[in-house]
Write an enzyme that holds these catalytic residues in place. Structure first.
Site, mmCIF file in Angstrom:
data_model
loop_
_atom_site.group_PDB
_atom_site.id
_atom_site.type_symbol
_atom_site.label_atom_id
_atom_site.label_comp_id
_atom_site.label_asym_id
_atom_site.label_seq_id
_atom_site.Cartn_x
_atom_site.Cartn_y
_atom_site.Cartn_z
ATOM 1 N N ASP A 46 1.061 -1.364 0.117
ATOM 2 C CA ASP A 46 -0.070 -0.047 -0.064
ATOM 3 C C ASP A 46 0.775 1.175 -0.353
ATOM 4 O O ASP A 46 1.674 1.448 1.101
ATOM 5 C CB ASP A 46 -0.923 -0.010 1.288
ATOM 6 C CG ASP A 46 -2.002 0.833 1.108
ATOM 7 O OD1 ASP A 46 -1.930 1.661 -0.116
ATOM 8 O OD2 ASP A 46 -2.775 1.118 2.080
ATOM 9 N N ASP A 74 -2.758 2.446 -6.185
ATOM 10 C CA ASP A 74 -1.656 2.534 -5.246
ATOM 11 C C ASP A 74 -1.762 1.282 -4.241
ATOM 12 O O ASP A 74 -1.252 1.244 -3.221
ATOM 13 C CB ASP A 74 -1.792 3.728 -4.299
ATOM 14 C CG ASP A 74 -3.234 3.698 -3.613
ATOM 15 O OD1 ASP A 74 -4.179 2.932 -4.119
ATOM 16 O OD2 ASP A 74 -3.320 4.673 -2.730
ATOM 17 N N GLU A 75 -2.401 0.180 -4.699
ATOM 18 C CA GLU A 75 -2.140 -0.896 -3.675
ATOM 19 C C GLU A 75 -2.501 -2.370 -4.652
ATOM 20 O O GLU A 75 -3.123 -2.130 -5.484
ATOM 21 C CB GLU A 75 -3.169 -0.878 -2.439
ATOM 22 C CG GLU A 75 -4.792 -0.792 -2.775
ATOM 23 C CD GLU A 75 -5.579 -0.885 -1.646
ATOM 24 O OE1 GLU A 75 -5.234 -1.546 -0.840
ATOM 25 O OE2 GLU A 75 -6.432 -0.043 -1.612
#
Length: 358
Positions: free
Chosen positions: A10, A104-105
């Site tokens: 993350d 983003d993860e």
């Protein structure tokens, strides 16, 4: 039974961190990505801004009151996608089992990996180091034997965190975990659980499966499993997009048509931007979702023969779905707008893998 080795990566305050990376004058300052207007919304906040209570999805006006020195910057999704692609390339150096959740993860299954390293923790350290070296950005990593625990672990020691939950530690870890920190238990559900005397995983574990299903419907089975550290979901590298949407719950109920239409326009705009970023193929159905002050919910949809690929058409359909007969004396507490019914391409002669932006 041999446990899988799952990593959840993350990126820390991703959008805001990119802005601070590209503009050194923003480094160490409270930054919000989003529009600085009465109707603007914070898309992301730097850790300096979070100290003041600024959070993503918060109205910009409220964020500015909480943090008078807050610096608003417009979003730059092409730049975020560019860096996400670089991050994704790091993941594939270790495994092909990568399941992106957003820009983003992502989950990674490194049980069997390309470098023959038995330690998922060492792999996570290498990934964090390579991301920092190649992009200048910081990531947090959670490591465990299933997706639920890996996701939970990645949030335990932010920013720049690395947290491991071993199989022999999982039962006690989950027992002590407050229900609001369980991935998959939202804020509203967590509040209901607390009112029912369920504060931790240990409290949740005392409830029978039948009780949880009665209280929380289909989610009851999931809650029953995760409070025991059980999650059989596999890392899925191919994810078919069924719908793309955005919604907002308001701090006060809305009653006036003019104000409601303004919110429909704003939420439809956010939804359309997400639709563009998702690269989903040619949606044909727009859906308007409303939740009233007494929590009743209604939806209205319109399907077009031609694909809906331009913003003007998207917003026009969403606005036209909001008619006078949908007004209610209880007021409207939530509005959502989404697109679905994506075009199905003809079957290829040979199987092909869907490419997903990360």
């Amino acid at each position: 039974m041999e446990h899988r080795k799952i990593i959840h990566i993350d990126m820390d305050a991703f959008y805001a961190s990119v802005e601070q990376l590209d503009n050194p004058e923003l480094k160490g300052k409270p930054v919000a990505v989003g529009g600085n207007s009465q109707r603007g919304v914070v898309a992301a906040a730097s850790y300096e801004a979070r100290k003041f209570g600024v959070k993503s999805a918060m109205p910009s006006a409220k964020a500015a009151k909480l943090c008078p020195n807050l610096i608003f910057v417009p979003h730059r999704f092409p730049r975020y996608r560019e860096l996400s692609q670089q991050i994704r390339e790091v993941f594939f150096e270790y495994t092909d089992l990568v399941e992106p959740l957003s820009l983003d993860e992502a989950y990674l299954d490194v049980t069997e990996n390309k470098i023959g390293l038995n330690s998922a923790t060492l792999i996570a350290k290498e990934i964090k180091s390579k991301i920092k070296e190649r992009t200048g950005l910081i990531a947090s990593a959670g490591i465990s034997y299933n997706k639920f625990l890996a996701k939970t672990a990645s949030d335990m020691d932010k920013p720049d965190g690395l947290f491991v939950i071993l199989p022999e530690e999982a039962e006690e870890f989950v027992a002590k975990l407050p229900v609001h920190r369980f991935h998959g238990i939202g804020r509203v559900t967590a509040e209901k659980m607390v009112k029912a005397g369920i504060f931790t995983g240990r409290d949740l574990r005392k409830k029978s499966l039948e009780d949880l299903k009665l209280r929380y419907g289909k989610s009851g089975q999931y809650y029953f499993n995760i409070c025991r550290g059980i999650d059989h979901r596999e890392v899925q590298p191919v994810r078919e997009t069924k719908s793309v949407s955005a919604e907002r719950t308001f701090e006060r109920n809305l009653y006036e048509m003019e104000e409601i239409i303004q919110e429909v326009d704003r939420i439809a705009n956010i939804s359309f931007n997400r639709y563009q970023r998702s690269k989903a193929s040619d949606g044909h159905t727009i859906t308007l979702k409303l939740k009233y002050g007494d929590f009743r919910q209604v939806t209205r949809s319109k399907t077009q023969e031609d694909a809906i690929n331009n913003e003007a058409t998207y917003l026009s359909i969403a606005r036209n779905l909001m008619t006078e007969d949908l007004l209610d004396e209880e007021g409207i507490r939530l509005i959502g707008v989404g697109i679905s019914n994506f075009k199905k391409d003809e079957e290829p002669e040979a199987p092909s893998q869907l490419t997903i932006d990360f």
